[in-house]
Design an enzyme around this catalytic site. Structure first.
Site, PDB file in Angstrom:
ATOM      1  N   LYS A 188       0.879  -1.166   0.000  1.00 38.44           N
ATOM      2  CA  LYS A 188       0.000   0.000   0.000  1.00 38.44           C
ATOM      3  C   LYS A 188       0.924   1.226   0.000  1.00 38.44           C
ATOM      4  CE  LYS A 188      -1.846   3.169   1.869  1.00 38.44           C
ATOM      5  NZ  LYS A 188      -1.665   4.562   1.384  1.00 38.44           N
ATOM      6  N   GLY A 241       6.700   5.213   8.194  1.00 43.22           N
ATOM      7  CA  GLY A 241       5.879   6.420   8.181  1.00 43.22           C
ATOM      8  C   GLY A 241       5.973   7.122   9.522  1.00 43.22           C
ATOM      9  N   SER A 242       4.935   7.878   9.828  1.00 40.67           N
ATOM     10  CA  SER A 242       4.996   8.719  11.028  1.00 40.67           C
ATOM     11  C   SER A 242       4.777   7.899  12.300  1.00 40.67           C
ATOM     12  CB  SER A 242       3.919   9.798  10.935  1.00 40.67           C
ATOM     13  OG  SER A 242       2.647   9.195  10.890  1.00 40.67           O
ATOM     14  N   THR A 243       5.276   8.414  13.393  1.00 40.87           N
ATOM     15  CA  THR A 243       5.117   7.759  14.691  1.00 40.87           C
ATOM     16  C   THR A 243       3.632   7.670  15.054  1.00 40.87           C
ATOM     17  OG1 THR A 243       7.319   8.377  15.387  1.00 40.87           O
ATOM     18  CG2 THR A 243       5.722   7.993  17.145  1.00 40.87           C
ATOM     19  N   GLU A 244       2.883   8.704  14.711  1.00 40.30           N
ATOM     20  CA  GLU A 244       1.448   8.728  15.029  1.00 40.30           C
ATOM     21  C   GLU A 244       0.708   7.562  14.349  1.00 40.30           C
ATOM     22  OE1 GLU A 244      -0.232  12.253  13.421  1.00 40.30           O
ATOM     23  OE2 GLU A 244      -2.247  11.736  14.081  1.00 40.30           O
ATOM     24  N   GLY A 246       2.127   4.891  13.154  1.00 44.47           N
ATOM     25  CA  GLY A 246       2.718   3.664  13.706  1.00 44.47           C
ATOM     26  C   GLY A 246       1.973   3.199  14.944  1.00 44.47           C
ATOM     27  N   GLU A 263       9.273   1.560  11.042  1.00 47.43           N
ATOM     28  CA  GLU A 263      10.343   2.542  10.798  1.00 47.43           C
ATOM     29  C   GLU A 263       9.684   3.908  10.856  1.00 47.43           C
ATOM     30  OE1 GLU A 263      13.451   1.943  10.528  1.00 47.43           O
ATOM     31  OE2 GLU A 263      13.402  -0.220  10.333  1.00 47.43           O
ATOM     32  N   CYS A 297      13.598  10.590   7.060  1.00 45.98           N
ATOM     33  CA  CYS A 297      13.443  10.292   8.489  1.00 45.98           C
ATOM     34  C   CYS A 297      14.699  10.580   9.269  1.00 45.98           C
ATOM     35  CB  CYS A 297      13.078   8.826   8.638  1.00 45.98           C
ATOM     36  SG  CYS A 297      14.189   7.751   7.708  1.00 45.98           S
ATOM     37  N   GLU A 397       9.050  16.491  14.903  1.00 40.60           N
ATOM     38  CA  GLU A 397       9.586  16.237  13.567  1.00 40.60           C
ATOM     39  C   GLU A 397       8.923  17.172  12.560  1.00 40.60           C
ATOM     40  OE1 GLU A 397       8.514  12.604  11.480  1.00 40.60           O
ATOM     41  OE2 GLU A 397      10.600  12.375  10.843  1.00 40.60           O
TER      42      GLU A 397
HETATM   43  P1  NAD Z   1       2.246   8.860   7.284  1.00 33.95           P
HETATM   44  O1  NAD Z   1       2.425   8.077   8.527  1.00 33.95           O
HETATM   45  O2  NAD Z   1       1.240   9.919   7.249  1.00 33.95           O
HETATM   46  O3  NAD Z   1       1.882   7.863   6.066  1.00 33.95           O
HETATM   47  C1  NAD Z   1       2.657   6.729   5.754  1.00 33.95           C
HETATM   48  C2  NAD Z   1       1.773   5.656   5.132  1.00 33.95           C
HETATM   49  O4  NAD Z   1       0.783   5.266   6.087  1.00 33.95           O
HETATM   50  C3  NAD Z   1       1.007   6.126   3.890  1.00 33.95           C
HETATM   51  O5  NAD Z   1       0.971   5.093   2.945  1.00 33.95           O
HETATM   52  C4  NAD Z   1      -0.391   6.400   4.436  1.00 33.95           C
HETATM   53  O6  NAD Z   1      -1.392   6.249   3.462  1.00 33.95           O
HETATM   54  C5  NAD Z   1      -0.505   5.306   5.491  1.00 33.95           C
HETATM   55  N1  NAD Z   1      -1.518   5.599   6.529  1.00 33.95           N
HETATM   56  C6  NAD Z   1      -1.946   6.807   6.981  1.00 33.95           C
HETATM   57  N2  NAD Z   1      -2.889   6.639   7.927  1.00 33.95           N
HETATM   58  C7  NAD Z   1      -3.063   5.306   8.082  1.00 33.95           C
HETATM   59  C8  NAD Z   1      -3.892   4.519   8.913  1.00 33.95           C
HETATM   60  N3  NAD Z   1      -4.744   5.055   9.778  1.00 33.95           N
HETATM   61  N4  NAD Z   1      -3.791   3.164   8.826  1.00 33.95           N
HETATM   62  C9  NAD Z   1      -2.921   2.596   7.971  1.00 33.95           C
HETATM   63  N5  NAD Z   1      -2.122   3.304   7.144  1.00 33.95           N
HETATM   64  C10 NAD Z   1      -2.182   4.640   7.201  1.00 33.95           C
HETATM   65  O7  NAD Z   1       3.701   9.398   6.934  1.00 33.95           O
HETATM   66  P2  NAD Z   1       4.139  10.319   5.703  1.00 33.95           P
HETATM   67  O8  NAD Z   1       3.835  11.718   6.013  1.00 33.95           O
HETATM   68  O9  NAD Z   1       3.658   9.728   4.442  1.00 33.95           O
HETATM   69  O10 NAD Z   1       5.722  10.084   5.762  1.00 33.95           O
HETATM   70  C11 NAD Z   1       6.546  10.817   6.579  1.00 33.95           C
HETATM   71  C12 NAD Z   1       6.878  10.066   7.851  1.00 33.95           C
HETATM   72  O11 NAD Z   1       7.554   8.847   7.533  1.00 33.95           O
HETATM   73  C13 NAD Z   1       7.837  10.847   8.736  1.00 33.95           C
HETATM   74  O12 NAD Z   1       7.441  10.749  10.066  1.00 33.95           O
HETATM   75  C14 NAD Z   1       9.162  10.135   8.512  1.00 33.95           C
HETATM   76  O13 NAD Z   1      10.106  10.285   9.537  1.00 33.95           O
HETATM   77  C15 NAD Z   1       8.708   8.726   8.349  1.00 33.95           C
HETATM   78  N6  NAD Z   1       9.751   7.928   7.678  1.00 33.95           N
HETATM   79  C16 NAD Z   1      10.488   7.046   8.423  1.00 33.95           C
HETATM   80  C17 NAD Z   1      11.515   6.318   7.824  1.00 33.95           C
HETATM   81  C18 NAD Z   1      12.369   5.358   8.611  1.00 33.95           C
HETATM   82  O14 NAD Z   1      13.083   4.572   7.998  1.00 33.95           O
HETATM   83  N7  NAD Z   1      12.357   5.390   9.930  1.00 33.95           N
HETATM   84  C19 NAD Z   1      11.792   6.510   6.467  1.00 33.95           C
HETATM   85  C20 NAD Z   1      11.009   7.424   5.746  1.00 33.95           C
HETATM   86  C21 NAD Z   1       9.988   8.124   6.364  1.00 33.95           C
END
Ligand code: NAD
Length: 494
Positions: A188, A241-244, A246, A263, A297, A397
């Site tokens: 996804k 993705g984001s900690t929130e 996650g 991650e 990130c 962040e």
């Molecule tokens: P995000 O968490 O908003 O979205 C990431 C993914 O999660 C997207 O595909 C989104 O559609 C999906 N998503 C959103 N809400 C969801 C839900 N309720 N249930 C399931 N999936 C859902 O993050 P973003 O803004 O797209 O990316 C930026 C974030 O990613 C930053 O916090 C960054 O630090 C982090 N990131 C971490 C790493 C790492 O390796 N640690 C690498 C790249 C990015």
């Protein structure tokens, strides 16, 4: 804005009807809805992709489940060969993929080409592991004669949910190790960059992966992502993705106790001591925060500089930031592109305003060139001085081209402040003193510490976060643990 002409292959891909990959078939969303793909440098729609619904996620999970027993039975050598074929196809179509990355994500073409290179080597790396998934033999102390051996078993159906900052490598960070270890996958990708993942799906099909082994369901996180996270027939969620989000995934996974690896975000300290090679440190700090528009990130977004060199170092960094040429990523002279979306641009500008409210001073940048509503989602590279570690801009962040420069008196003070963060993804240390380098690296709470370098990534080196930056380690042999479970077999031959 001038944009160079696209490759014919890119134009042909953008003109295709919007379809996603389920069970080896290219199909629209169950309800036919689509989402727009927007070029963040112009704000214009370049294509559409399916806005998947829960029924699509269900269908993809069913297909992945059906394909699992067959895929698990494919020999390790043949699994590796398919991954090698996929890597070769990514390489052969590299220029088109790089253009698509730039068009969807905004990053300059030279960065997109680097991403393609990583995608190829990453896929090759895990192709090599298929034939090396060894178990152990364990000496037992039971009375009698026993043979105890272990095997690494795949988990089953893996769902990979990814962000938009690396639209090609992120899906592959999930797919390559999952497939190498015998799992099937439903990807996804981010709704802000789904086209690249769909093109990747075409290449997986061309490589000859059996139907249902790789599925790609595009759509919104709260719809498709949440459906996969809650799904009782998904065995594992691998998320970047984001900690929130996650945190929400962990809650959703509780239903069937699926495995979860995360991650997440970061607020990484980059610590420059006065005895460092300052020219190297300047370049490293600059790339550490402004590479990929700061949408990375690991961004070295908290810059700690030893007090006696603080003013000069930060002034020179701001000079470098002011010289950055913003523009469309396809233009060869562009050094930095736009942020990925209008929402992300507004979020970053909100933090810039918060910094000003807290009396930090922007030595460079601090605004959107041409105003917030100008075409394209640009933010000027911003260097904040006069920051203390308790300000919002130093704790949260930002995920954009904004660095907070904080002075420090000695190593203990830098370490204390560096660790004063809910995150623990990465850290940088710049010094010529080897004792100080080791002592500081040992004391920092971070999954990766770079000494006299920054953002030095390697497929073989573990990646993941301490504290709220994540669970588990991707990359290298560590990544195999995320996609396998150990079976212990005990044979009594007394
Ligand atoms: P995000 O968490 O908003 O979205 C990431 C993914 O999660 C997207 O595909 C989104 O559609 C999906 N998503 C959103 N809400 C969801 C839900 N309720 N249930 C399931 N999936 C859902 O993050 P973003 O803004 O797209 O990316 C930026 C974030 O990613 C930053 O916090 C960054 O630090 C982090 N990131 C971490 C790493 C790492 O390796 N640690 C690498 C790249 C990015």
């Amino acid at each position: 804005m001038h944009i160079p002409e696209l490759l014919p292959a890119t134009r042909a891909f953008l003109a295709k009807p919007s379809r996603m990959l389920i069970d080896g078939q290219w199909r629209p969303a169950a309800d036919g809805e689509t989402l727009p793909s927007i070029d963040p440098a112009t704000g214009k729609v370049i294509a559409a992709f399916p806005s998947g619904v829960v029924a699509d996620a269900d269908e993809a999970v069913r297909a992945a489940r059906r394909a699992f027993s067959g895929w698990k039975g494919v020999t390790p050598h043949d699994r590796g060969r398919l991954l090698q074929k996929a890597a070769a196809l990514i390489e052969r179509n590299g220029e088109e993929l790089a253009e698509l990355i730039t068009l969807e994500n905004g990053k300059p073409l030279w960065e997109a080409r680097k991403e393609v290179g990583t995608a190829v080597s990453w896929t090759e790396y895990y192709a090599g592991w298929t034939t090396k998934l060894l178990g152990d033999t364990i000496p037992l102390s039971l009375p009698g004669r026993f043979l105890n051996y272990t095997t690494r078993e795949p988990l089953g159906v893996v769902a990979g949910i990814t962000p938009p900052n690396y639209p090609l490598t992120m899906p592959l960070y999930k797919a390559a190790p999952a497939l190498a270890t015998g799992n099937t996958i439903v990807l996804k990708p981010s709704e802000d960059a789904s086209l690249v993942a769909l093109r990747l799906g075409e290449l997986f099909c061309e490589a000859g992966f059996p139907e249902g082994v790789v599925n790609i369901v595009t759509g919104l996180g709260e719809t498709v992502g949440a459906a996969l996270a809650h799904h009782h027939d998904v065995d594992k969620i691998t998320f970047t993705g984001s900690t929130e989000v996650g945190r929400a995934l962990v809650r959703a996974a509780a239903g069937n106790l699926k495995k979860v690896s995360l991650e997440l975000g970061g607020k990484s300290p980059n610590i420059v001591f006065a005895d460092a090679d300052l020219e190297a440190a300047l370049k490293g700090v600059f790339m550490g925060i402004f590479f990929c528009q700061g949408e990375i990130c690991s961004a070295g977004s908290r810059l700690f500089v030893e007090r006696q060199i603080y003013d000069e170092f930060v002034a020179r960094l701001a000079d470098m930031a002011r010289a950055v040429k913003l523009g469309h990523g396809l233009n060869p002279e562009t050094k930095m592109g736009p942020l990925v979306s209008r929402a992300q641009q507004q979020r970053v500008l909100g933090y810039v305003r918060a910094g000003a409210d807290e009396k930090a001073s922007a030595l460079s940048g601090g605004k959107a060139p041409g105003g917030e509503l100008a075409e394209g989602f640009f933010v000027e590279p911003t260097v904040f001085a006069g920051v203390n570690n308790q300000m919002r801009i130093a704790q949260e962040e930002i995920f954009g081209p904004v660095v907070c420069a904080i002075p420090f008196a000695d190593a203990p003070e830098a370490i204390l402040a560096g660790n004063d963060s809910p995150f623990g993804l990465a850290a940088g240390v710049w010094t010529r003193d080897i004792r100080k380098a080791h002592q500081t690296a040992a004391a920092l709470d971070a999954g990766t510490v770079w000494v006299n370098c920054y953002n030095a990534f390697d497929n073989a080196s573990p990646w993941g976060g301490f504290k709220q930056s994540g669970w588990g380690r991707e990359k290298g042999p560590y990544g195999l643990d995320l996609f396998t479970q150990i079976k212990s077999v005990i044979i009594n031959f007394s």
